[in-house]
Design a protein around this motif. Sequence first.
Motif, PDB file in Angstrom:
ATOM      1  N   ALA A   1      -1.920  -6.176  -3.758  1.00  0.00           N
ATOM      2  CA  ALA A   1      -3.024  -7.117  -3.580  1.00  0.00           C
ATOM      3  C   ALA A   1      -3.686  -7.257  -4.945  1.00  0.00           C
ATOM      4  O   ALA A   1      -4.093  -6.258  -5.545  1.00  0.00           O
ATOM      5  N   VAL A   2      -3.761  -8.488  -5.427  1.00  0.00           N
ATOM      6  CA  VAL A   2      -4.297  -8.731  -6.765  1.00  0.00           C
ATOM      7  C   VAL A   2      -5.366  -9.814  -6.729  1.00  0.00           C
ATOM      8  O   VAL A   2      -5.352 -10.706  -5.889  1.00  0.00           O
ATOM      9  N   GLU A   3      -6.273  -9.684  -7.668  1.00  0.00           N
ATOM     10  CA  GLU A   3      -7.329 -10.678  -7.839  1.00  0.00           C
ATOM     11  C   GLU A   3      -6.761 -11.852  -8.636  1.00  0.00           C
ATOM     12  O   GLU A   3      -6.116 -11.646  -9.664  1.00  0.00           O
ATOM     13  N   PRO A   4      -6.981 -13.062  -8.175  1.00  0.00           N
ATOM     14  CA  PRO A   4      -6.440 -14.222  -8.890  1.00  0.00           C
ATOM     15  C   PRO A   4      -7.030 -14.357 -10.291  1.00  0.00           C
ATOM     16  O   PRO A   4      -8.152 -13.941 -10.545  1.00  0.00           O
ATOM     17  N   GLY A   5      -6.241 -14.911 -11.147  1.00  0.00           N
ATOM     18  CA  GLY A   5      -6.705 -15.143 -12.516  1.00  0.00           C
ATOM     19  C   GLY A   5      -6.560 -13.934 -13.404  1.00  0.00           C
ATOM     20  O   GLY A   5      -6.086 -14.030 -14.525  1.00  0.00           O
ATOM     21  N   THR A   6      -6.960 -12.773 -12.904  1.00  0.00           N
ATOM     22  CA  THR A   6      -6.910 -11.560 -13.717  1.00  0.00           C
ATOM     23  C   THR A   6      -5.711 -10.686 -13.374  1.00  0.00           C
ATOM     24  O   THR A   6      -5.329  -9.839 -14.161  1.00  0.00           O
ATOM     25  N   ASP A   7      -5.139 -10.877 -12.190  1.00  0.00           N
ATOM     26  CA  ASP A   7      -4.059 -10.037 -11.668  1.00  0.00           C
ATOM     27  C   ASP A   7      -4.505  -8.579 -11.561  1.00  0.00           C
ATOM     28  O   ASP A   7      -3.688  -7.664 -11.591  1.00  0.00           O
ATOM     29  N   ARG A   8      -5.831  -8.363 -11.434  1.00  0.00           N
ATOM     30  CA  ARG A   8      -6.363  -7.007 -11.272  1.00  0.00           C
ATOM     31  C   ARG A   8      -5.866  -6.426  -9.962  1.00  0.00           C
ATOM     32  O   ARG A   8      -5.958  -7.041  -8.908  1.00  0.00           O
ATOM     33  N   LEU A   9      -5.329  -5.214 -10.022  1.00  0.00           N
ATOM     34  CA  LEU A   9      -4.777  -4.542  -8.858  1.00  0.00           C
ATOM     35  C   LEU A   9      -5.901  -4.036  -7.957  1.00  0.00           C
ATOM     36  O   LEU A   9      -6.737  -3.237  -8.379  1.00  0.00           O
ATOM     37  N   LEU A  10      -5.906  -4.506  -6.708  1.00  0.00           N
ATOM     38  CA  LEU A  10      -6.916  -4.093  -5.736  1.00  0.00           C
ATOM     39  C   LEU A  10      -6.357  -3.087  -4.743  1.00  0.00           C
ATOM     40  O   LEU A  10      -7.110  -2.333  -4.133  1.00  0.00           O
ATOM     41  N   GLY A  11      -5.048  -3.078  -4.576  1.00  0.00           N
ATOM     42  CA  GLY A  11      -4.411  -2.148  -3.660  1.00  0.00           C
ATOM     43  C   GLY A  11      -2.931  -2.453  -3.562  1.00  0.00           C
ATOM     44  O   GLY A  11      -2.457  -3.456  -4.095  1.00  0.00           O
ATOM     45  N   PHE A  12      -2.202  -1.572  -2.874  1.00  0.00           N
ATOM     46  CA  PHE A  12      -0.776  -1.811  -2.667  1.00  0.00           C
ATOM     47  C   PHE A  12      -0.276  -0.988  -1.490  1.00  0.00           C
ATOM     48  O   PHE A  12      -0.934  -0.054  -1.035  1.00  0.00           O
ATOM     49  N   TYR A  13       0.893  -1.378  -1.008  1.00  0.00           N
ATOM     50  CA  TYR A  13       1.578  -0.579   0.006  1.00  0.00           C
ATOM     51  C   TYR A  13       3.071  -0.634  -0.243  1.00  0.00           C
ATOM     52  O   TYR A  13       3.569  -1.516  -0.947  1.00  0.00           O
ATOM     53  N   SER A  14       3.766   0.341   0.352  1.00  0.00           N
ATOM     54  CA  SER A  14       5.217   0.415   0.265  1.00  0.00           C
ATOM     55  C   SER A  14       5.781   0.591   1.665  1.00  0.00           C
ATOM     56  O   SER A  14       5.397   1.518   2.381  1.00  0.00           O
ATOM     57  N   LEU A  15       6.682  -0.294   2.033  1.00  0.00           N
ATOM     58  CA  LEU A  15       7.351  -0.237   3.329  1.00  0.00           C
ATOM     59  C   LEU A  15       8.797   0.196   3.119  1.00  0.00           C
ATOM     60  O   LEU A  15       9.542  -0.444   2.376  1.00  0.00           O
ATOM     61  N   VAL A  16       9.167   1.299   3.747  1.00  0.00           N
ATOM     62  CA  VAL A  16      10.551   1.767   3.760  1.00  0.00           C
ATOM     63  C   VAL A  16      11.159   1.241   5.054  1.00  0.00           C
ATOM     64  O   VAL A  16      10.545   1.359   6.124  1.00  0.00           O
ATOM     65  N   LEU A  17      12.350   0.665   4.977  1.00  0.00           N
ATOM     66  CA  LEU A  17      12.940   0.038   6.156  1.00  0.00           C
ATOM     67  C   LEU A  17      13.752   0.982   7.036  1.00  0.00           C
ATOM     68  O   LEU A  17      13.795   0.802   8.250  1.00  0.00           O
ATOM     69  N   ALA A  18      14.424   1.965   6.454  1.00  0.00           N
ATOM     70  CA  ALA A  18      15.305   2.813   7.254  1.00  0.00           C
ATOM     71  C   ALA A  18      15.041   4.284   6.966  1.00  0.00           C
ATOM     72  O   ALA A  18      15.437   4.759   5.906  1.00  0.00           O
ATOM     73  N   PRO A  19      14.408   4.983   7.875  1.00  0.00           N
ATOM     74  CA  PRO A  19      13.735   4.479   9.068  1.00  0.00           C
ATOM     75  C   PRO A  19      12.415   3.814   8.682  1.00  0.00           C
ATOM     76  O   PRO A  19      11.851   4.122   7.631  1.00  0.00           O
ATOM     77  N   PRO A  20      11.915   2.909   9.525  1.00  0.00           N
ATOM     78  CA  PRO A  20      10.710   2.147   9.186  1.00  0.00           C
ATOM     79  C   PRO A  20       9.479   3.039   9.019  1.00  0.00           C
ATOM     80  O   PRO A  20       9.095   3.745   9.953  1.00  0.00           O
TER      81      PRO A  20
END
Length: 163
Positions: free
Chosen positions: A66-85
């Motif tokens: 999740a980034v702020e527009p214009g600045t691309d400042r990082l507001l958060g993130f997540y990682s999804l592993v598919l197998a197993p979910p």
Amino acid sequence: MTSSITHRGGEVRRETVRVRRATARDAKRLTRLVRTSRAYEGQYAAMVAGYRVGPDYIETHRVFAAVEPGTDRLLGFYSLVLAPPELDLMFVADDAQGLGIGRLLIGHLRDEAERVGLTGVRIVSHPPAEGFYRSVGARRTGTVAANPPAVMWDRPELLLPID
């Protein structure tokens, strides 16, 4: 996915926060967000002290920022592993806590999981974050026992249904 977020202190104005696929170039920023998270101070510090989100990890898994527009400042993130979910990582920047970034990321995760045909996503939660995950619809399914020396405490295990 985009959403309007207003920061109480005015740092993130009524702009559109964008969730985008993370790239290898984001690795250092993602690692810094993990290692400096106030949620992992005190007794939890050992778990993230040497943690690294490397370019190889970003290329292997579905990592979204999740980034702020214009600045691309990082507001958060997540990682999804598919197998197993499984939701492997989810962090929101300390100065973006309480702005709806976590809910935005969970909404994006649900959309991504549905898109690839998942019916549920396992979450092994940081103990203080269990309430958040339950508030977005995850159900407690059990407890993952401590695994010293990296993890010295039991952790809630939850399932986030994907509709």
